[in-house]
Design an enzyme around this catalytic site. Structure first.
Site, PDB file in Angstrom:
ATOM      1  N   LEU A 140       0.874  -1.171   0.000  1.00 20.91           N
ATOM      2  CA  LEU A 140       0.000   0.000   0.000  1.00 20.91           C
ATOM      3  C   LEU A 140       0.910   1.219   0.000  1.00 20.91           C
ATOM      4  CD1 LEU A 140      -2.725  -0.949   2.666  1.00 20.91           C
ATOM      5  CD2 LEU A 140      -2.898  -1.101   0.171  1.00 20.91           C
ATOM      6  N   ASP A 141       0.506   2.260  -0.708  1.00 17.79           N
ATOM      7  CA  ASP A 141       1.300   3.480  -0.753  1.00 17.79           C
ATOM      8  C   ASP A 141       1.464   4.061   0.653  1.00 17.79           C
ATOM      9  OD1 ASP A 141       1.512   3.330  -3.505  1.00 17.79           O
ATOM     10  OD2 ASP A 141      -0.255   4.586  -3.858  1.00 17.79           O
ATOM     11  N   LYS A 142       2.466   4.888   0.826  1.00 19.78           N
ATOM     12  CA  LYS A 142       2.761   5.484   2.124  1.00 19.78           C
ATOM     13  C   LYS A 142       1.520   6.102   2.765  1.00 19.78           C
ATOM     14  CE  LYS A 142       5.420   9.204   4.316  1.00 19.78           C
ATOM     15  NZ  LYS A 142       6.429  10.286   4.126  1.00 19.78           N
ATOM     16  N   ARG A 242      -5.736   5.420  -7.981  1.00 19.14           N
ATOM     17  CA  ARG A 242      -5.456   6.851  -8.014  1.00 19.14           C
ATOM     18  C   ARG A 242      -5.465   7.387  -9.441  1.00 19.14           C
ATOM     19  NH1 ARG A 242      -0.001   7.263  -4.730  1.00 19.14           N
ATOM     20  NH2 ARG A 242      -0.256   9.485  -5.261  1.00 19.14           N
TER      21      ARG A 242
END
Length: 311
Positions: A140-142, A242
């Site tokens: 998962l992205d930051k 996104r």
């Protein structure tokens, strides 16, 4: 933590970074290259380039980041474990935490915290092949929060990775987005890949398009400027959700990468981070084959943003 091993007979000569990428599937090639450049990966005690060719009999030493407690803005954050057994670990990742060490983020990552967590667990043979080792199946992205699964053995990693590759995993996300989609529900079927002009982005303007599909459904709308949606990615491309939401003119609030500066605030309220949460993750147990599913509620920062948008 230092790991040493000797390349076994029969292994074909290849680049050091390529060899390690296949041997350590939980570490990205970029991270491996950076560790080599920093001298934290050595070949026969010598510092070499990532392109150096390795062969049978060579000894490789890897000095991985030291285990640390999870921290966020100077505050210690305990691992939010949803389930754990000898095969895998399911946790609720907080936003603001990098999953794996990268350039600029060598400590305080999720990997550091998991290593620390594993060290606290009693193991009958600490140096045996059964010693738990985090092997990331997905990321998962930051600034994305939510449910993640981490394999603890090579067998579990292979079983879980196969499910992700075959798209048999159940995944549900929730997001707060800019504007209102034209339809209350729909399917975004848009091939994406690394953008031609900016390699840090993914978009349809790419030389290497890969199929990508995301289903969305309206949960709630807030006036004419924002809405709450549920998202189901049918494929698992980098930044897929996104990029897809940005492509229909409804970027995720706080995601300036795909929405520009306008999504940083709404009605004079600052958005604290990318408003994306991995709510549900379902898969078959890597050993028993039994289906298991885990869900979490919206984190407090997204809940407070929802309340503010309602008002």
């Amino acid at each position: 933590m230092i790991t040493q091993f000797v390349i076994t007979p029969g292994e074909k000569p290849k680049r050091l970074d390529v060899f390690l990428r296949h041997r350590e599937p939980d570490i990205s090639r970029t991270c491996i290259q950076r560790l080599i450049e920093l001298g934290r990966i050595r070949l026969n005690t010598a510092v070499v380039k990532p392109s150096h060719t390795v062969k049978p009999g060579d000894r490789i030493t890897i000095d991985t980041p030291q285990p640390e407690t999870l921290s966020l803005a100077g505050k210690t954050v305990p691992l939010d474990v949803l389930y754990e057994d000898e095969c895998h670990l399911v946790l609720n990742k907080p936003a603001g935490i990098v999953v794996h060490p990268t350039s600029g983020h060598w400590s305080g990552t999720l990997l550091n915290a998991i290593l620390s967590h594993f060290q606290l667990q009693p193991t009958p043979h600490h140096d045996s092949i059964d010693t738990p080792k985090p092997r990331f199946v997905h990321r998962l992205d930051k600034n994305t929060s939510g449910v993640m699964v981490v394999a603890k053995t090579r067998e579990a990693h292979r079983a879980l990775a196969w499910q992700f590759e075959q798209h048999t995993i159940t995944r549900v996300y929730e997001a707060l987005i800019w504007d209102i989609p034209a339809d209350s529900q729909g399917v975004i079927n848009l091939p994406i890949g690394r953008d031609r002009k900016n390699r840090k982005l993914v978009s349809a303007q790419t030389n290497e398009p890969k199929p990508a599909t995301t289903e969305y459904r309206m949960v709630q709308r807030f006036g004419k400027k924002a809405s709450h949606v549920q998202l189901v990615p049918k494929t698992g491309r980098t930044h897929q959700i996104r990029a897809h939401m940005g492509s229909i003119g409804c970027p995720i609030l706080g995601d300036t990468t795909y929405g520009g500066q306008k999504v940083n605030s709404i009605e004079k309220r600052m958005i604290p981070r990318v408003m994306l949460h991995a709510r549900t993750l379902g898969f078959r147990h890597p050993k028993t084959g039994k289906f298991q599913e885990y869900s979490t509620t919206l984190p407090s920062d997204m809940q407070s943003t929802v309340q503010a948008l309602k008002n």
